[in-house]
Design an enzyme around this catalytic site. Sequence first.
Site, PDB file in Angstrom:
ATOM      1  N   SER A 244      30.168 -31.690  21.518  1.00  0.00           N
ATOM      2  CA  SER A 244      29.083 -30.822  21.974  1.00  0.00           C
ATOM      3  C   SER A 244      27.678 -31.287  21.598  1.00  0.00           C
ATOM      4  O   SER A 244      26.695 -30.674  22.030  1.00  0.00           O
ATOM      5  CB  SER A 244      29.289 -29.396  21.448  1.00  0.00           C
ATOM      6  OG  SER A 244      29.210 -29.352  20.039  1.00  0.00           O
ATOM      7  N   LYS A 289      26.234 -21.134  17.342  1.00  0.00           N
ATOM      8  CA  LYS A 289      25.275 -22.243  17.405  1.00  0.00           C
ATOM      9  C   LYS A 289      23.853 -21.739  17.599  1.00  0.00           C
ATOM     10  O   LYS A 289      22.904 -22.284  17.026  1.00  0.00           O
ATOM     11  CB  LYS A 289      25.686 -23.213  18.518  1.00  0.00           C
ATOM     12  CG  LYS A 289      26.954 -23.980  18.178  1.00  0.00           C
ATOM     13  CD  LYS A 289      27.424 -24.889  19.296  1.00  0.00           C
ATOM     14  CE  LYS A 289      28.693 -25.630  18.863  1.00  0.00           C
ATOM     15  NZ  LYS A 289      29.240 -26.499  19.903  1.00  0.00           N
TER      16      LYS A 289
END
Length: 349
Positions: A244, A289
């Site tokens: 990611s 996140k």
Amino acid sequence: MSRRAATLTVASVLILALALVGSLMPVPYIALMPGPTSNTLGTNEKGQQVITIDGRQTYPDEGHLNFTTVTYRGGPGGRIDLFTALRGWLDHDTAIVPEELYFPKDESQKQVDQENTRQMQDSQQSAKAAALHELGVPLQTQVIVQGVQKGRPADGRLQPGDQVTALDGAKVTSTAQVTGAMAKRKIGDKVTLTVQRGGKDTTQTLTTVADPTGKRAVVGVVLGDQYKFPFKIDISVGDIGGPSAGLMFALAIYDKLTPGPLSAGRFIAGTGEIDADGQVSPIGGIQQKMIAARRAGATVFLTPKKNCSEALGARPAGLRLVRADTLHTAIQAINAITTGKGTVPACTK
């Protein structure tokens, strides 16, 4: 004490004991929490530059282009208990998700860790290729054997690290070419692969077998594209896995290879898997996140299009969500933010 009172007391003690034991029982869930966030333009925890480029002119940069991570508790080797899971469900910063989403039942924790490491390595390769494609820098592609399936025709004949240079005498430079050629083969056909190993060429003739569906002819190799870069690009992030961070790596490489700081001193964070063509794919743990990014000081968060709906429902105050479909549009969006000119694509449900 009456018999009824004694019975109620004993029952209450038993219920309390069962509740206590039940709360300590391991459950097949994992707790996802905000993890560390690192500036791709800065240094890692060992004081080393996250990205270094040698053999090409680079330019000074400033500000932040941070990639974000998720930490977790639980897993097959150390499951969380019911009490921890219940507490996590009540915690805004924590997500409790089924264990099998991150640890498939047919894989050990070691295998999952190895896969995460491989994904991080692949994301770095893709990020480098995407940045150079965006800059118009030509690249050479090689087809590399990443794995060999046990019991299949390639087992014992090919090995990870082999470079496939030709199929039935026709030169190949991408996995797509090999896949396209194999799609025309029938089960039982012979296929000759030319591979380079240790600087030497060798040929292996294999007889195809059926894949698990019984419809496609295969020889039992897992292939991947490897790029031959015209100059050296190193990415050092330490013990972090998964794909990611690809978008933020690509942005940092592009920033270092172009005049002027891309972020113009702003604190921009983001996430997203990227392919060599610069397409950005969704990721997991978007809520955690975003929280990590905002806590670190980010005011802008680059978000893959397919994560936008989920992100909008959990956006921390003070964090602007910017939709990132590709590396190119992410660069355009950052330029629009820093100059005040142009359109900034926003996340929508």
